[in-house]
Design a protein around this motif. Structure first.
Motif, PDB file in Angstrom:
ATOM      1  N   ARG A  10       7.547   5.721   2.079  1.00 35.30           N
ATOM      2  CA  ARG A  10       6.611   5.417   0.995  1.00 35.30           C
ATOM      3  C   ARG A  10       7.337   4.878  -0.225  1.00 35.30           C
ATOM      4  O   ARG A  10       6.727   4.232  -1.077  1.00 35.30           O
ATOM      5  CB  ARG A  10       5.836   6.674   0.611  1.00 35.30           C
ATOM      6  CG  ARG A  10       4.914   7.238   1.689  1.00 35.30           C
ATOM      7  CD  ARG A  10       4.386   8.582   1.259  1.00 35.30           C
ATOM      8  NE  ARG A  10       5.473   9.510   0.953  1.00 35.30           N
ATOM      9  CZ  ARG A  10       5.313  10.659   0.298  1.00 35.30           C
ATOM     10  NH1 ARG A  10       4.110  11.008  -0.134  1.00 35.30           N
ATOM     11  NH2 ARG A  10       6.345  11.455   0.070  1.00 35.30           N
ATOM     12  N   LYS A  11       8.643   5.159  -0.304  1.00 37.17           N
ATOM     13  CA  LYS A  11       9.399   4.745  -1.481  1.00 37.17           C
ATOM     14  C   LYS A  11      10.290   3.543  -1.213  1.00 37.17           C
ATOM     15  O   LYS A  11      11.127   3.194  -2.036  1.00 37.17           O
ATOM     16  CB  LYS A  11      10.200   5.932  -2.014  1.00 37.17           C
ATOM     17  CG  LYS A  11       9.268   7.024  -2.560  1.00 37.17           C
ATOM     18  CD  LYS A  11      10.005   8.237  -3.054  1.00 37.17           C
ATOM     19  CE  LYS A  11       8.993   9.260  -3.580  1.00 37.17           C
ATOM     20  NZ  LYS A  11       9.639  10.520  -4.008  1.00 37.17           N
ATOM     21  N   ARG A  12      10.102   2.926  -0.062  1.00 36.64           N
ATOM     22  CA  ARG A  12      10.726   1.615   0.139  1.00 36.64           C
ATOM     23  C   ARG A  12       9.968   0.599  -0.710  1.00 36.64           C
ATOM     24  O   ARG A  12       8.768   0.743  -0.954  1.00 36.64           O
ATOM     25  CB  ARG A  12      10.665   1.207   1.609  1.00 36.64           C
ATOM     26  CG  ARG A  12      11.505   2.072   2.539  1.00 36.64           C
ATOM     27  CD  ARG A  12      11.355   1.616   3.974  1.00 36.64           C
ATOM     28  NE  ARG A  12      12.063   2.469   4.901  1.00 36.64           N
ATOM     29  CZ  ARG A  12      13.305   2.248   5.332  1.00 36.64           C
ATOM     30  NH1 ARG A  12      13.976   1.174   4.888  1.00 36.64           N
ATOM     31  NH2 ARG A  12      13.877   3.066   6.193  1.00 36.64           N
ATOM     32  N   ALA A  13      10.654  -0.427  -1.162  1.00 37.25           N
ATOM     33  CA  ALA A  13       9.993  -1.448  -1.985  1.00 37.25           C
ATOM     34  C   ALA A  13      10.739  -2.762  -1.849  1.00 37.25           C
ATOM     35  O   ALA A  13      11.968  -2.785  -1.698  1.00 37.25           O
ATOM     36  CB  ALA A  13       9.967  -1.012  -3.451  1.00 37.25           C
ATOM     37  N   TRP A  14      10.001  -3.858  -1.916  1.00 39.96           N
ATOM     38  CA  TRP A  14      10.631  -5.173  -1.748  1.00 39.96           C
ATOM     39  C   TRP A  14      11.660  -5.432  -2.839  1.00 39.96           C
ATOM     40  O   TRP A  14      12.697  -6.056  -2.596  1.00 39.96           O
ATOM     41  CB  TRP A  14       9.568  -6.273  -1.724  1.00 39.96           C
ATOM     42  CG  TRP A  14       8.803  -6.464  -3.010  1.00 39.96           C
ATOM     43  CD1 TRP A  14       7.627  -5.898  -3.352  1.00 39.96           C
ATOM     44  CD2 TRP A  14       9.195  -7.286  -4.119  1.00 39.96           C
ATOM     45  NE1 TRP A  14       7.238  -6.297  -4.610  1.00 39.96           N
ATOM     46  CE2 TRP A  14       8.182  -7.159  -5.101  1.00 39.96           C
ATOM     47  CE3 TRP A  14      10.276  -8.111  -4.375  1.00 39.96           C
ATOM     48  CZ2 TRP A  14       8.240  -7.825  -6.326  1.00 39.96           C
ATOM     49  CZ3 TRP A  14      10.346  -8.779  -5.596  1.00 39.96           C
ATOM     50  CH2 TRP A  14       9.332  -8.632  -6.546  1.00 39.96           C
TER      51      TRP A  14
END
Length: 581
Positions: A10-14
């Motif tokens: 959920r805390k991955r981000a581009w």
């Protein structure tokens, strides 16, 4: 040794997995021969930027400006500075970047405006102006002799008092930077609404986010008290404790963050004068909905002396280890995010500052620093020319060649009789002055380094005949291609490099900066010799597990340092660096 926690998808981000290429428009590429870089020049080099492997291009300010501080004094947020081009050129640049799979980040300067902005012109025209409260005005103070003084003792970052007297109205206005850069009054809701309109305007036009100039300065202590005396030799004092993280800062940042969230936009804030990790975490914590990341200054202030930036300061590699480890560990453990940088338009060239810019060392230095920075956790920022290993200005530069207001104002404040202080200051300008990063981009061996067909606004570095983009693009062993491999490896092994834990290795070694990155997906070792001489390094026992199956996948030497085993004494060559995976 710190063990990694499970990656929370959920805390991955581009934006965590991206890298940024910063462009200083005036110095990048001139398309029309007026000696000033422009948007069409940038557009002509998008393939060069794309091949480097970055994901985002950040432009320093391109908006209409009198250029007192190179565009950080904006007079119209909806128009483009005429020498740079037009709004149609911005549209073409956005289209060109998006076509190549890259994004555009603009520079948002909203702590202050130009004194030529219509808001300030109107505000200055009368104390009863509807725009008067867009800025910060205060009555004078008078001493027992009836002499007029500014409202407090705050210093401007560009010298002198942070207050300028307005004779017609009998009041002072606040300017933390040049007197032509009056500070906006963020307590006024109309100011905030105007800023939010600006933010939406460019996002609606296709921009992908913002870098925010001194964004932590927008909230001031409401009482504007005198600052403590820190420099007894000056009547003006640094008052950053009263505006670097003011009482309403996070309220304002959250308002901005909610707009950016609507657009899934990128954000990085500049936060000088803040060393408290918890204060910074409030701005960048993943669930705070303020900013993605910030630029803190602890690392790039490492060589500042006791009298400030332009006084001599000594630093040891241990200082760098402490700072890097502090921020890498803190952000990992607290769901924050780092902006990784060694260079930008306000900082000197990293090979001259942190390694060696001697001709025989430049390529090794550039690659070593790319290894050091590029495999840390955070979003990597590469400043134009850093990928080539461009150095600081030559040591024979005299004050006449400098253009930067910070440097020139500092020079003016030195008493004319103090020759030794002039010489010492020139030395510091050559080491740390902002113009070190503002010499024109070196494209090829043609006149003016291929930057312009006429004399540039600031002199070209004299080494462009041997250090330029054309030569490096053709050379697979160049610093340019090494940087490209670093950025490619970040993507390929993102679970380790982007999301993994960080731990120093050999923390007491005076010349070797080594660290381990660990995740459930694997482990990596980074080793960098910061010395231009060979040094001995003993491979520590606590990395024995990752040496059993790994190998060197990137090195600035060939052959590389393969076959490592725990307890082995290794001779690291001058400025040697490698990435073991």
């Amino acid at each position: 040794m710190q063990m990694p926690h499970k990656i929370d998808n959920r805390k991955r981000a581009w934006w965590k997995e991206s890298s940024v290429y910063q462009i200083y428009p005036a110095s990048f590429k001139d398309s029309n021969g007026d000696g000033i870089g422009d948007l069409k020049g940038i557009l002509s080099q998008l393939d060069y930027i794309q091949k480097l492997g970055v994901d985002i291009v950040w432009l320093n300010p391109i908006f209409k400006s009198p250029q007192i501080d190179m565009g950080y004094d904006i007079s119209d947020y909806y128009s483009i500075h005429e020498p740079y081009g037009t709004i149609d050129d911005v549209d073409a640049l956005i289209q060109g970047l998006h076509y190549r799979g890259m994004k555009l980040v603009l520079d948002l300067v909203v702590n202050h405006t130009s004194d030529q902005h219509p808001w300030f012109v109107n505000a200055r025209s009368s104390p009863s102006s509807e725009y008067r409260d867009f800025y910060i005005w205060k009555k004078p103070r008078y001493d027992e002799n009836g002499q007029r003084h500014p409202p407090n003792n705050w210093a401007s970052y560009f010298g002198g008092s942070a207050w300028e007297y307005d004779e017609p109205s009998g009041e002072y206005y606040l300017h933390l930077f040049a007197k032509e850069q009056p500070d906006l009054n963020w307590e006024n809701p109309r100011v905030r609404e105007e800023v939010y309109k600006i933010i939406r305007f460019w996002l609606d036009r296709g921009a992908d986010g913002y870098r925010m100039d001194v964004i932590n300065f927008i909230s001031k202590h409401p009482d504007f008290p005198d600052a403590p005396i820190k420099n007894a030799a000056s009547k003006w004092q640094n008052a950053s404790e009263y505006y670097s993280h003011g009482p309403r800062l996070h309220e304002y940042l959250h308002d901005i963050g909610m707009i950016l969230k609507e657009y899934d936009a990128f954000s990085v804030g500049e936060m000088p004068e803040v060393k408290d990790t918890n204060e910074i975490l409030k701005a960048v914590g993943f669930d705070r909905e303020e900013l993605n990341m910030i630029f803190h200054f602890e690392l790039v202030d490492i060589d500042h002396g006791p009298g400030g930036k332009f006084t001599a300061g000594n630093w040891q590699l241990g200082d760098m280890k402490r700072i890097v480890s502090k921020w890498q560990t803190f952000m990992y453990e607290n769901d924050g995010w780092n902006a990784l940088y060694l260079e930008n338009h306000d900082q000197p060239r990293s090979i001259s500052r942190f390694a060696s810019d001697l001709p025989e060392h430049r390529v090794l230095s550039a690659k070593m620093l790319a290894t050091f920075l590029g495999f840390q956790s955070g979003t990597v920022f590469v400043y134009q020319g850093q990928e080539l290993g461009m150095p600081n200005v030559p040591w024979d530069w005299t004050i006449e060649k400098y253009r930067d207001i910070e440097t020139l104002n500092h020079w003016k404040e030195i008493p004319g009789t103090q020759t030794s202080l002039h010489e010492a200051s020139l030395r510091e300008y050559r080491l740390k002055g902002r113009d070190n990063a503002r010499t024109p981009m070196q494209w090829d061996t043609s006149p003016n380094a291929g930057f312009s067909t006429s004399d540039p606004w600031i002199p070209v570095h004299e080494d462009f005949h041997t250090l330029n983009a054309a030569m490096q693009v053709k050379d697979p062993e160049s610093a340019y291609h090494y940087w490209s491999r670093v950025l490619s490896l970040r993507k390929k092994f993102k679970d380790i490099i982007v999301y993994g834990s960080f731990a120093l290795v050999s923390p007491e070694h005076p010349e070797v900066f080594a660290y381990v990155r660990r995740s459930e997906d694997g482990n990596a070792l980074v080793v960098c010799n910061f010395s231009p001489r060979p040094v001995q390094w003993t491979v520590p026992e606590d990395v024995s597990d990752l040496l059993k199956e790994g190998r060197v996948v990137l090195s600035n030497y060939s052959p590389s340092c393969d076959g490592l085993r725990a307890g082995q004494s290794v001779t690291l060559r001058p400025l040697e660096a490698f990435f073991w995976l």
